[in-house]
Design an enzyme around this catalytic site. Structure first.
Site, PDB file in Angstrom:
ATOM      1  N   SER A 271       0.834  -1.201   0.000  1.00  0.00           N
ATOM      2  CA  SER A 271       0.000   0.000   0.000  1.00  0.00           C
ATOM      3  C   SER A 271       0.871   1.255   0.000  1.00  0.00           C
ATOM      4  CB  SER A 271      -0.947  -0.044   1.192  1.00  0.00           C
ATOM      5  OG  SER A 271      -1.958   0.924   1.070  1.00  0.00           O
TER       6      SER A 271
ATOM      7  N   ASP B 268      -9.797  -5.354  -4.423  1.00  0.00           N
ATOM      8  CA  ASP B 268      -9.216  -4.330  -3.553  1.00  0.00           C
ATOM      9  C   ASP B 268     -10.103  -3.089  -3.564  1.00  0.00           C
ATOM     10  OD1 ASP B 268      -7.569  -2.402  -2.297  1.00  0.00           O
ATOM     11  OD2 ASP B 268      -5.757  -3.396  -3.005  1.00  0.00           O
TER      12      ASP B 268
ATOM     13  N   HIS C   3      -7.576  -5.657  -0.242  1.00  0.00           N
ATOM     14  CA  HIS C   3      -6.347  -4.883  -0.064  1.00  0.00           C
ATOM     15  C   HIS C   3      -5.308  -5.662   0.747  1.00  0.00           C
ATOM     16  CE1 HIS C   3      -4.039  -1.245  -0.268  1.00  0.00           C
ATOM     17  NE2 HIS C   3      -4.029  -1.066   1.039  1.00  0.00           N
TER      18      HIS C   3
END
Length: 271
Positions: free
Chosen positions: A98, A222, A250
């Site tokens: 991320s 996601d 995610h």
């Protein structure tokens, strides 16, 4: 083994070194708003395969110092450079999830890929976390502003809502609380300031600086960094390999942990 490393601005970062000291080294960079413990399900398994796993709490997060300043991608990537040099790491697999993926990309550009043998981008918040006129994916700046405001007004509620977005597969209530606790270990202002970086920083110009093998690991469901992020990175990073996960969100490293760990190991062994 956990210890602290002093980086620029007299900030001490917490580092955990797990696995055989002579194994292939993986340096894990966590995303917003967590810390290095989010990779627990990699630390449990990858050292069994001979990997040395090094997890870092970014400044402001986990057990690291929490200064009032230094939450730009430039500073965060500079911190990673100091850790690599002070630990004497070489031929490293840099694995960023991320926001950690975005910081890893900035590291490759800002530090010319110093001591990095390969790059793993896991649900990376790149090349832009926010959408714009020519990039219709991700959150709007207004939505990120709302996250920042909630950080200042009710951070536990924000983390609870984010946990529901993070994982596509059902999780237990104790697991969700564990996730929330990881976020609460950060300073509120660090959580807010890194969200500003997520909102405003762009990585389009950094991608051409990547000249090592790249694995892009991304869940098709996601809800935080849409799968299109992974497809765009794959198209723009020459020679990269895209690993899609049909049912993952995610938190792909947990949603599909067994397949992810196997793919991750295969990526290292074949590049």
């Amino acid at each position: 083994m956990g210890f602290k490393v002093l980086v620029e601005t007299n900030t001490a970062l917490f580092v955990e070194d797990i696995g055989p000291s002579d194994g292939e080294t993986i340096l894990f960079i966590h995303g917003w708003p967590l810390n290095h413990l989010c990779f627990e399900y990699q630390y449990n398994q990858l050292p069994k395969l001979g990997y040395r796993c090094i997890g870092v709490d970014l400044r402001g997060f986990g057990q690291s110092d929490k200064p009032w300043f230094g939450y730009t991608y430039d500073q965060l990537s500079d911190d990673i450079r100091v850790i690599i040099d002070k630990l004497g790491l070489k031929s490293v697999t840099l694995a960023g999830h991320s926001m950690g993926g975005a910081i890893s990309i900035r590291y490759m550009a800002r530090h010319a890929g110093h001591q990095i043998a390969r790059l793993a981008l896991i649900s990376a918040a790149a090349p832009s976390f926010t959408r714009g006129p020519s990039f219709p994916y991700g959150m709007s700046k207004r939505e990120v502003d709302a996250l920042i405001q909630e950080t200042y007004t009710d951070r536990p509620a924000l983390l609870s809502q984010f946990a529901d977005l993070f994982f596509e597969r059902p999780t237990s209530e104790p697991f969700k609380q564990w996730f929330i606790d990881l976020g609460l270990a950060a300073a509120g202002y660090a959580t807010a300031y890194t969200a500003v970086s997520l909102r405003d920083e762009m990585l389009w110009n950094d991608l051409s600086s990547i000249h090592v093998p790249v694995g892009i690991f991304h869940g098709k469901k996601d809800k935080v960094c849409p799968y299109e992020f992974g497809e765009i990175l794959h198209a723009l990073i020459l020679g990269s390999t895209l690993y899609p996960y049909e049912g993952a969100g995610h938190g792909v490293f947990y949603c599909d942990q067994d397949v992810f760990n196997q793919d991750f190991s295969t990526f290292i062994q074949t590049t």
